[in-house]
Every structure is written in structure tokens, then in C-alpha cells.
Design an enzyme around this catalytic site. Structure first.
Site, PDB file in Angstrom:
ATOM      1  CG  HIS A   8      52.139   9.839  74.306  1.00 39.32           C
ATOM      2  ND1 HIS A   8      50.975  10.337  73.356  1.00 39.32           N
ATOM      3  CD2 HIS A   8      51.571   9.784  75.403  1.00 39.32           C
ATOM      4  CE1 HIS A   8      49.974  10.454  74.200  1.00 39.32           C
ATOM      5  NE2 HIS A   8      50.195  10.099  75.474  1.00 39.32           N
TER       6      HIS A   8
HETATM    7  O1  RIB Z   1      51.717  14.431  75.922  1.00 40.95           O
HETATM    8  C1  RIB Z   1      52.652  13.152  76.123  1.00 40.95           C
HETATM    9  C2  RIB Z   1      53.998  13.332  76.459  1.00 40.95           C
HETATM   10  O2  RIB Z   1      53.825  13.972  77.879  1.00 40.95           O
HETATM   11  C3  RIB Z   1      54.637  11.991  76.726  1.00 40.95           C
HETATM   12  O3  RIB Z   1      56.059  12.397  76.322  1.00 40.95           O
HETATM   13  C4  RIB Z   1      54.478  11.644  78.121  1.00 40.95           C
HETATM   14  O4  RIB Z   1      55.507  10.912  78.771  1.00 40.95           O
HETATM   15  C5  RIB Z   1      54.581  13.041  78.730  1.00 40.95           C
HETATM   16  O5  RIB Z   1      55.836  13.632  78.965  1.00 40.95           O
END
Ligand code: RIB
Ligand code: CA
Length: 313
Positions: free
Chosen positions: A243
Site C-alpha cells: 500500500h
Molecule cells: O489499508 C492499508 C493502510 O492501513 C496502510 O497504510 C497500512 O499501513 C495501514 O496503515
């Protein structure tokens, strides 16, 4: 290309860690002024420790790391140890940090940095809940117009939610803060699950990183080996979704991504859809566009960039 001045606001988290490493490995593109930590994946005491662990892993103990808000603006903190492990950085066995936290609160660092740099020259890169950013905007309303751009990881539209049926974790943890940010008038680029679920660390991709044969390569491979369990079990994914590194990859090589400039508003009323990013993708309302919402990513190009940059550390 002159290096872009940025602040990374983060809740490490294995994917946050990879984003920080990618930024530290790309000084010609990214001038990392500081790291501000927020409660999210794990409590603030751990996110602010993990950020320093990663800076030292990268051999960059000079990067100032600030502790910020330890709970959302108006809700109880929801954490994600079931995804990231008890420490938030489960996987590799990394030493505790020796570098201290920087003096002062993260929110004040954000405010002071924006006030002391020419307007339009500092980009904010939130990759966790938006509590620090929203608190800074509320405490110092003058700074919003000084921000060059906000490039954030959060939200979902076609991909729907990863923590509830409709909400992505970063937005869900602090929807009130997200609402402040999306209404701020600052230019926003959104990296939602719609793209981050397309950058999966498959076995081959993880082996390329492990085969770098460096402490950083091994640590990243061990992090994603741990981090992928949740997504494999829930989605049957072929690896962990990276992500947060999408935010930094966009700064370095924006053409890896494409999306639409649309209106995005945050659900803050209904518990059923709390934290949903309501993206007017098909522009069926007259609500003004306020964000570039990404929908496509060149995943092979993303991993080529990431692997090449991690090899530098
Ligand atoms: O949904 C994914 C996000 O939530 C990413 O930033 C992960 O690190 C969590 O913080
Ligand atoms: Ca994160």
C-alpha cells in the site's frame, strides 16, 4: 528534477517501512525533511519506535522522527496487530533504535515546516490515519494554503473496504480527520486500495528483493513474508499489497499511475459506512472535484523501481 521536499506521516507497519526505505533510497527525487508518527497499525509508542528502527536500518539516523497524536480526533483507536503483528514490524529481527525521538510534537513540526518554507514547496505524504495532518490544519489554519500537495494512501472505491465492507483502514481509524483533510482545499492525490491491491509482492518479486543480499533486502523480504498472511487468507491474494510505497513511487515516477480528478467525500455520520471514501468516479453529482483518485498502476514498473532503489541502501 530538483528533489521534492516532503514530510512522511506514518504508522509503521511493514508497508510504511518499505515506503520510508524507498524515500531514503531516492534522495535525488525526495528530500525527506522529517517523519511524523501517528497511532494506527499499532499504538504511537510502537509506530514512533518502528520509524526509528527503519531509519537506522537504512543507515540514516539523522532523519528527525517525531511522535504525534496517540488517538483519533473523536473515536477510540482501532489498531491492526492482526495484520502487522504485536510490534507492528513483525517478520525481521531488527535491533531497538539508538537514535532518540526528535524534540517537540509532530503536529508542531508540520506547522513549523510549512511556515518556514516558501509556500507551495512542501508535500505532505500521510500513509496512516490522518490525525496529525487534521490536527495541524485545525491548530494553524494558515498552513493549508502553504502545502504544495498531499499525496496519501487511503480509501477505496471499486475495491471497497479492507476493515469494514465499505472503509479502508487509514480513513476508518479517523474519519473526522480525513474529512478535515479532504475539505481543506489542498491539492490531494489518493492512492486507494484500487491501486494498492494491484501491487502484490508475489514470491518472484519477493525473491528478487531477498536476492539483493543486503540487510535491507533481507529485512524487506521478511517483512512482506509476514505481512502477506492477512491478505492471502482474506482475499486469496498472491502476496502482500504494498500500500504505502505507492505514495513515494508516485513522487519518483508519477507515470506509473493513472486516475481521475473527482469529488471525494468522507462518510462521518453512518456507523454502517463510517470512513467510506465516496468517490464520484462517474461524476454524477455537481460536487466539485477535490482529489486525483488513482485507479491504475503499472505493477511491474513499480516493482522494478522499488527493487532498483532498495539495492542502493
Ligand atoms: O489499508 C492499508 C493502510 O492501513 C496502510 O497504510 C497500512 O499501513 C495501514 O496503515
Ligand atoms: Ca500505513
Amino acid at each position: 528534477m530538483t528533489a521534492r521536499k516532503i514530510i512522511i506521516d506514518t504508522d509503521p507497519g511493514q508497508d510504511d517501512a518499505v515506503a520510508i526505505l524507498l524515500a531514503l533510497a531516492s534522495p535525488e527525487a525526495v528530500d525527506l525533511l522529517g517523519i511524523t508518527c501517528v497511532a494506527g497499525n499499532v499504538p504511537l509508542s510502537l509506530t514512533s519506535k518502528n520509524a526509528r528502527i527503519i531509519c537506522e536500518l537504512a543507515g540514516k539516523p539523522e532523519v528527525p522522527v517525531f511522535a504525534g497524536c496517540e488517538r483519533p480526533l473523536g473515536r477510540e483507536l482501532v489498531t491492526a496487530e492482526h495484520v502487522h503483528g504485536r510490534t507492528g514490524l513483525d517478520g525481521p529481527d531488527l535491533p531497538d533504535p539508538t537514535m532518540p525521538l526528535a524534540d517537540g510534537h509532530a503536529v508542531d513540526f508540520i506547522i513549523d515546516t510549512l511556515r518556514s518554507n516558501p509556500a507551495g514547496t512542501v508535500t505532505l505524504c500521510p500513509i496512516g490515519p490522518l490525525t496529525n495532518i487534521a490536527t495541524a490544519f485545525r491548530k494553524a489554519p494558515d498552513i493549508a494554503e502553504k502545502v504544495q500537495e498531499i499525496v496519501l494512501m487511503g480509501g477505496a472505491y471499486f475495491e471497497v473496504g479492507n476493515v469494514t465492507p465499505t472503509a479502508e483502514f487509514n480513513i476508518y481509524v479517523d474519519p473526522e480527520a480525513a474529512d478535515v483533510v479532504f475539505r481543506s482545499g489542498v491539492p490531494i492525490v489518493v492512492m486507494p486500495l484500487d491501486v494498492t491491491h494491484k501491487v502484490l509482492v508475489t514470491r518472484d518479486r519477493n525473491d528478487r528483493i531477498r536476492d539483493l543480499g543486503t540487510p535491507v533486502g533481507l529485512a524487506v523480504a521478511q517483512m512482506t513474508d509476514f505481512f502477506e498472511r492477512f491478505d492471502r487468507e482474506k482475499y486469496g491474494s498472491d502476496g502482500a499489497p504494498l500500500h504505502d510505497p505507492c505514495v513515494i513511487a508516485y513522487l519518483i515516477r508519477p507515470k506509473l499511475f493513472s486516475g481521475r480528478h473527482v469529488n471525494v467525500e468522507i462518510e462521518t455520520g453512518s456507523e454502517l459506512t463510517m470512513g467510506m471514501t465516496v468517490a464520484d468516479w462517474w461524476q454524477v453529482t455537481d460536487r466539485p472535484a477535490n482529489a486525483t483518485f488513482m485507479g491504475h498502476v503499472d505493477a511491474p514498473g513499480f516493482f522494478d523501481l522499488l527493487t532498483e532503489r532498495l539495492a542502493r541502501l
